[in-house]
Design a protein around this motif. Sequence first.
Motif, mmCIF file in Angstrom:
data_model
loop_
_atom_site.group_PDB
_atom_site.id
_atom_site.type_symbol
_atom_site.label_atom_id
_atom_site.label_comp_id
_atom_site.label_asym_id
_atom_site.label_seq_id
_atom_site.Cartn_x
_atom_site.Cartn_y
_atom_site.Cartn_z
ATOM 1 N N UNK A 11 -38.772 30.722 134.167
ATOM 2 C CA UNK A 11 -38.002 29.740 133.401
ATOM 3 C C UNK A 11 -37.538 28.604 134.303
ATOM 4 N N UNK A 12 -37.089 28.945 135.512
ATOM 5 C CA UNK A 12 -36.680 27.909 136.455
ATOM 6 C C UNK A 12 -37.870 27.041 136.853
ATOM 7 N N UNK A 16 -38.358 23.060 136.190
ATOM 8 C CA UNK A 16 -38.627 22.147 137.300
ATOM 9 C C UNK A 16 -39.888 21.335 137.044
ATOM 10 N N UNK A 17 -40.922 21.973 136.504
ATOM 11 C CA UNK A 17 -42.133 21.229 136.154
ATOM 12 C C UNK A 17 -41.855 20.241 135.028
ATOM 13 N N UNK A 18 -40.959 20.599 134.112
ATOM 14 C CA UNK A 18 -40.575 19.676 133.051
ATOM 15 C C UNK A 18 -39.886 18.441 133.590
ATOM 16 N N UNK A 34 -30.628 21.145 132.568
ATOM 17 C CA UNK A 34 -29.755 22.175 132.000
ATOM 18 C C UNK A 34 -30.458 23.530 131.957
ATOM 19 N N UNK A 35 -31.747 23.525 131.667
ATOM 20 C CA UNK A 35 -32.505 24.772 131.706
ATOM 21 C C UNK A 35 -32.552 25.369 133.097
ATOM 22 N N UNK A 36 -32.694 24.505 134.102
ATOM 23 C CA UNK A 36 -32.679 24.985 135.482
ATOM 24 C C UNK A 36 -31.332 25.586 135.845
ATOM 25 N N UNK A 37 -30.260 24.918 135.452
ATOM 26 C CA UNK A 37 -28.926 25.416 135.786
ATOM 27 C C UNK A 37 -28.614 26.732 135.079
ATOM 28 N N UNK A 38 -29.020 26.853 133.827
ATOM 29 C CA UNK A 38 -28.752 28.096 133.106
ATOM 30 C C UNK A 38 -29.558 29.266 133.666
ATOM 31 N N UNK A 39 -30.801 29.013 134.055
ATOM 32 C CA UNK A 39 -31.581 30.101 134.647
ATOM 33 C C UNK A 39 -31.017 30.490 136.015
ATOM 34 N N UNK A 40 -30.541 29.515 136.785
ATOM 35 C CA UNK A 40 -29.888 29.843 138.056
ATOM 36 C C UNK A 40 -28.606 30.636 137.841
#
Length: 98
Positions: A11-12, A16-18, A34-40
Amino acid sequence: MTAIYLNLTMAFSLALMGVLVYRSHLMSTLLCLEGMMLSLFILMTLLITHYRMSSISMLPLTLLVFSACEAAIGLALLVKMFTSYGNDHVQNLNLLKC
């Protein structure tokens, strides 16, 4: 438990690719961040509970606070860009003067 870590890492990586692929619009970049932060956040919380590291248990909440601040600043910038230029293209970002 490793399948959960693999899914969160994927997901991270996808977020990141997005960010790298969809960087022409600010809204899509903010959603990917936001997706990166939530997966972290989820990954950090799972690692802390799995290894029982109570000394750094406040670190995921600190990450979540900084993520909320980043989202608020990003949305304020998005609104300012949209009212000034009528679109959310990132190439207009260097023309924005407050």
